[in-house]
Design an enzyme around this catalytic site. Structure first.
Site, PDB file in Angstrom:
ATOM      1  N   THR A 231      33.863   4.099  -9.355  1.00  0.00           N
ATOM      2  CA  THR A 231      34.729   3.264 -10.194  1.00  0.00           C
ATOM      3  C   THR A 231      36.174   3.359  -9.741  1.00  0.00           C
ATOM      4  OG1 THR A 231      33.239   3.602 -12.082  1.00  0.00           O
ATOM      5  CG2 THR A 231      35.426   2.749 -12.557  1.00  0.00           C
TER       6      THR A 231
ATOM      7  N   HIS B  21      24.224   1.372  -5.697  1.00  0.00           N
ATOM      8  CA  HIS B  21      23.864   2.785  -5.583  1.00  0.00           C
ATOM      9  C   HIS B  21      22.626   2.950  -4.702  1.00  0.00           C
ATOM     10  CE1 HIS B  21      26.783   3.736  -8.614  1.00  0.00           C
ATOM     11  NE2 HIS B  21      26.142   3.104  -9.567  1.00  0.00           N
TER      12      HIS B  21
ATOM     13  N   ARG C 270      30.556  12.983  -3.000  1.00  0.00           N
ATOM     14  CA  ARG C 270      31.265  14.024  -3.738  1.00  0.00           C
ATOM     15  C   ARG C 270      30.539  15.350  -3.601  1.00  0.00           C
ATOM     16  NH1 ARG C 270      33.362  13.119  -9.967  1.00  0.00           N
ATOM     17  NH2 ARG C 270      34.824  14.873 -10.022  1.00  0.00           N
TER      18      ARG C 270
ATOM     19  N   TYR D  28      35.192  12.204  -1.939  1.00  0.00           N
ATOM     20  CA  TYR D  28      36.016  12.147  -3.144  1.00  0.00           C
ATOM     21  C   TYR D  28      37.155  13.160  -3.074  1.00  0.00           C
ATOM     22  CZ  TYR D  28      37.174  12.382  -8.139  1.00  0.00           C
ATOM     23  OH  TYR D  28      37.834  12.357  -9.343  1.00  0.00           O
TER      24      TYR D  28
ATOM     25  N   ARG E 172      36.978   9.839 -16.592  1.00  0.00           N
ATOM     26  CA  ARG E 172      36.994  11.096 -17.319  1.00  0.00           C
ATOM     27  C   ARG E 172      38.061  12.028 -16.729  1.00  0.00           C
ATOM     28  NH1 ARG E 172      32.510  11.286 -20.620  1.00  0.00           N
ATOM     29  NH2 ARG E 172      32.368  13.557 -20.634  1.00  0.00           N
TER      30      ARG E 172
END
Length: 313
Positions: free
Chosen positions: A59, A122, A144, A209, A275
């Site tokens: 995102t 994905h 990640r 990431y 988040r």
């Protein structure tokens, strides 16, 4: 479907089906959507895809990609990201475009999207439509640290959409180590895109990431060059790169009203997509014995590939 391997996740009612060596949810219709994409999706040379497992930063990457591509149409203070969630600007093939189970603002025809079309998935590289692999489109793959990734996936309860409670950490951990994660196994998924990025660097840009968090401006510049929309010397001198980085930061995006309220696909709260965004938060949740096990698993799976993640000091 009856001829394919199936399994049930530990402590969960979610059933998975294995197709081309990767796991998909049977209900809702994720598996059927993947088959529809393989059969019907028609790629265009200028298409740009974001790929990666859920909760790996897709995102955030959508925000950065959209702002970079759209900068010639809208300055940051008039960006569509101020009024639209990134998920509403970069459509996911299997969850949005080819998913008849949800009511969602989306184009009736992909040809309605302006060029370059910005899309995401994905799906494993193996299961992508042949046209995506052979045409001149570009893929941004984000990965990640596996420990952070599995903690974040558990936190938002993507593990079991029928349950209002989180699965036990130990159960989720066992499934993760056995490769039983939606769209996974994790290591095989990452390795496929990693190998293509080495063989065809013009086709796949592999991003971590953690690197993107540490050096966002450098990697945004790489991203722009990769998609054929490099920042000009004037833009760099005017601070456009840093402006986009700061605007699309997780801290800023989560404070925008458009990302605070409402849901995506009638299920996921918009705020759940932004988040903490921290690197290494897994240390607050995962037992040392779990970290050691993942470290050994990572050594086994990634040996000789050149791909690595830091999970131990």
């Amino acid at each position: 479907m009856q001829s394919l391997p199936m399994t049930t996740m530990l402590g969960s009612t979610s059933k998975l089906i294995m197709y081309e060596n990767f796991w998909y949810v049977i209900n809702p219709s994720l598996f059927r959507n993947v088959l529809s994409i393989q059969k019907h999706f028609v790629v265009k040379d200028k298409d740009i895809f974001i790929a990666g497992l859920p909760k790996t930063g897709t995102t955030w990457l959508k925000s950065l990609l959209f702002a970079t591509v759209d900068r010639t149409n809208h300055p940051i203070d008039k960006s569509l990201l101020l009024t639209h969630h990134p998920q509403e600007l970069v459509y996911n093939l299997e969850s949005d475009v080819y998913n008849e189970a949800f009511v969602y603002p989306r184009p009736n025809n992909l040809n309605e999207l302006p060029s370059p079309r910005l899309l995401s998935t994905h799906i494993s590289y193996t299961s992508l439509p042949k046209s995506i692999k052979t045409f001149g489109c570009r893929i941004l793959y984000i990965c990640r640290n596996p420990v952070d990734m599995f903690v974040k996936k558990r936190e938002i309860n993507e593990y079991d959409q029928d349950s209002l409670t989180l699965p036990r950490l130990e159960d989720f951990f066992e499934d993760f180590c056995e490769g039983k994660v939606i769209f996974g196994p994790f290591f095989e998924h990452a390795l496929e895109y990693w190998k293509i990025s080495l063989e065809q660097p013009y086709k796949v840009l592999f991003l971590k990431y953690e690197d993107l968090k540490d050096y966002p401006s450098n990697h945004l510049k790489r991203l722009a060059e990769f998609i054929g929309m490099p920042f000009s010397p004037q833009e760099e001198s005017e601070g456009v790169i840093q402006e986009i980085v700061e605007f699309c930061s997780i801290k800023n995006m989560k404070e925008l009203d458009v990302n605070k309220n409402g849901v995506i696909n009638n299920f996921f709260e918009k705020k759940s997509y932004f988040r903490k965004g921290e690197v290494g938060d897994w240390a607050n949740h995962v037992k040392p014995s779990m970290v050691e096990r993942i470290h050994k698993l990572m050594q086994e799976k990634l040996e000789g590939s050149g791909l690595s993640f830091k999970v131990l000091p």
